[in-house]
Design a protein around this motif. Structure first.
Motif, short mmCIF file in Angstrom:
data_model
loop_
_atom_site.label_atom_id
_atom_site.label_comp_id
_atom_site.label_asym_id
_atom_site.label_seq_id
_atom_site.Cartn_x
_atom_site.Cartn_y
_atom_site.Cartn_z
N PRO A 229 43.49 34.30 32.19
CA PRO A 229 42.35 35.20 32.90
C PRO A 229 41.22 35.60 31.80
O PRO A 229 41.55 35.75 30.58
CB PRO A 229 43.12 36.31 33.31
N ASP A 230 39.91 35.18 32.07
CA ASP A 230 38.88 35.63 31.35
C ASP A 230 38.33 36.79 31.61
O ASP A 230 38.81 37.56 32.54
CB ASP A 230 37.93 34.33 31.63
N ILE A 231 37.60 37.39 30.75
CA ILE A 231 36.63 38.51 30.96
C ILE A 231 36.25 38.66 32.19
O ILE A 231 35.44 37.53 32.65
CB ILE A 231 35.72 39.06 29.73
N GLY A 232 36.25 39.58 33.22
CA GLY A 232 35.70 39.76 34.25
C GLY A 232 36.73 39.10 35.72
O GLY A 232 36.20 39.13 36.47
N HIS A 233 37.87 38.64 35.29
CA HIS A 233 38.73 37.92 36.18
C HIS A 233 38.93 38.88 37.47
O HIS A 233 39.42 39.96 36.87
CB HIS A 233 39.91 37.33 35.67
N LEU A 234 38.75 38.68 38.68
CA LEU A 234 38.98 39.45 39.68
C LEU A 234 38.56 40.90 39.48
O LEU A 234 39.15 41.95 40.00
CB LEU A 234 40.50 39.44 40.00
N ALA A 235 37.25 41.02 38.96
CA ALA A 235 36.85 42.35 38.65
C ALA A 235 36.78 43.31 39.74
O ALA A 235 37.27 44.43 39.84
CB ALA A 235 35.44 42.27 37.79
N THR A 236 36.12 42.92 40.87
CA THR A 236 36.11 43.71 42.06
C THR A 236 37.42 44.13 42.90
O THR A 236 37.34 45.31 43.20
CB THR A 236 35.00 42.94 43.18
N MET A 237 38.20 43.07 42.54
CA MET A 237 39.66 43.56 43.24
C MET A 237 40.13 44.67 42.33
O MET A 237 40.72 45.55 42.93
CB MET A 237 40.36 42.43 43.15
N ARG A 238 40.12 44.57 41.04
CA ARG A 238 40.85 45.50 40.12
C ARG A 238 40.25 46.72 40.22
O ARG A 238 40.66 47.87 40.19
CB ARG A 238 40.79 45.03 38.72
#
Length: 327
Positions: A229-238
Motif C-alpha cells: 500500500p502506498d501513502i494515502g491508500h484507502l485514506a477516507t475509509m481509514r
C-alpha cells in the motif's frame, strides 16, 4: 535435479500426480516422506511444527470477500502493472528488451534453454497469480500458508488446465500454450521447500518480506517484485474507521533487503473507487481493518453507505529489485 525439497528432511522431493515423495537421502535413517496431492490439485508441504496456529493464514471468510472484491476489478490497475513489469523482465523480443533497457532493468532470457521458475509468495486465492501465469515464465510456484486460499487457487488452476500434471494445448494448433504450469503449495514463507538458487523471480503482493529466505532460493541474477500500500491508500475509509490514522510506511523493509538486493525501479499506481455497501463490506473483511477497527465504527460506515456510495482511493507502490552479485 528436482526443483523441490522435503520440508521435513530437505532431501530432493519429486512431484507426481498422486503423491510427492522425497528420496530420504538427507534423512539420518534415509526415510522417504510422502505428501499426497489433494483432489483439488494442491500439495500441503506445511509440517505441523511450522504452524503457529491450528489454521494459519487467511480465513475462508476473508478469502471469499477478497474473491468478490478483486473479481469486480477494483484492483485491476495493480494487477496490470505487476504483469507489465514481469513481462518486461521476461521479455525475449528485441522491442520489449529495448523498452526495458530504457528503465535500466535487464530482461530475463532463457539462457541455455533453462526453464524460468517464478515464485508467487503469499499468493492467496490467486487473483494475481493467474494473471502472472500469462507473462512468460515456464513454472509458477504459488505458495501460501493459508490452506483455504491455496484450495481456491488450485481449483481455478485445474479448471484452466494449468496444474503441473496437466498438458495445456492450444485448441487450434494443438501446441503447448504459452502459459506457465502452476504448483499450488501450502507452505511457510520462512521455510520454502525449494532447492537453493533455483528461482528466477519472486513476487510478494502484500505478503511477508523475508530477505534471508528469498536470497536462499533466488538465482544469482534473480528478481524480486514487491507490492505494498502506498501513502494515502484507502485514506477516507481509514479516517472513517479510526480516530487516529497512521500512514503507511511502505518502504520500511527496504533496509532489510539492502544486503542482498539492489533497487532497479519503483512504480506507483492509484485507482479512484466508488463502492457499494457490499463492496465496502468485502474490502473491510479482506483487510486487517476487519479486526483492528471497532465494530460500531464499521457498522456506522456501512449504514451510511446504504444510502450513498462511498468513494475512496486505492494507492499502491511496486518495487522492482535484483539480487546483488556476490563479491
Amino acid at each position: 535435479m528436482s526443483l523441490f525439497i522435503c520440508p521435513l528432511c530437505q532431501s530432493p522431493l519429486q512431484p507426481a500426480a498422486d503423491t510427492w515423495r522425497c528420496d530420504g537421502s538427507l534423512h539420518p535413517k534415509h526415510t522417504a516422506h510422502p505428501f499426497d496431492v489433494a483432489r483439488q490439485g494442491y500439495v500441503n508441504l506445511l509440517p505441523v511444527q511450522q504452524k503457529k496456529s491450528k489454521a494459519p493464514g487467511d480465513s475462508q471468510q476473508s478469502i471469499e470477500a477478497r474473491k468478490r472484491f478483486l473479481n469486480a476489478g477494483h484492483y485491476q490497475s495493480l494487477q496490470t502493472l505487476i504483469c507489465q513489469k514481469m513481462r518486461e523482465l521476461l521479455a525475449k523480443n528485441e522491442s520489449v528488451a529495448d523498452s526495458v533497457a530504457n528503465s535500466a532493468i535487464e530482461p530475463i532470457t532463457k539462457k541455455d534453454s533453462k526453464a524460468i521458475n517464478w515464485l508467487d509468495i503469499g499468493c492467496g486465492e490467486g487473483y494475481y497469480t493467474q494473471a502472472m501465469a500469462q507473462t512468460g515464465m515456464d513454472t509458477l510456484i504459488a505458495a501460501d500458508i493459508s490452506k483455504p486460499a491455496v484450495v481456491e487457487l488450485a481449483k481455478a488452476s485445474k479448471v484452466a488446465g494449468r496444474l503441473w500434471y496437466q498438458q495445456v494445448k492450444d485448441s487450434v494448433t494443438n501446441a503447448t500454450a504459452k502459459s506457465a504450469v502452476i504448483y499450488p503449495l501450502v507452505t511457510s514463507a520462512a521455510h520454502l521447500p525449494l532447492r537453493a538458487h533455483s528461482i528466477k523471480g519472486i513476487s510478494s503482493i502484500f505478503s511477508p518480506i523475508l530477505p534471508d529466505a528469498f536470497n536462499d532460493v533466488l538465482a544469482a541474477d534473480g528478481y524480486l517484485i514487491i507490492a505494498k500500500p502506498d501513502i494515502g491508500h484507502l485514506a477516507t475509509m481509514r479516517e472513517a474507521l479510526f480516530d487516529n490514522v497512521r500512514e503507511h510506511d511502505s518502504d520500511k523493509f527496504l533496509h532489510e533487503l539492502a544486503p542482498y538486493f539492489t533497487m532497479m525501479g519503483t512504480e506507483h499506481v492509484s485507482t479512484e473507487m466508488t463502492l457499494s455497501a457490499a463492496d465496502l463490506a468485502d474490502l473491510m473483511t479482506m483487510t486487517p481493518y476487519a479486526y483492528r477497527a471497532l465494530n460500531e465504527k464499521r457498522q456506522a460506515l456501512l449504514a451510511a453507505v446504504e444510502t450513498e456510495s462511498f468513494t475512496t482511493q486505492a494507492k499502491f507502490v511496486v518495487y522492482i529489485l535484483q539480487k546483488t552479485a556476490a563479491e
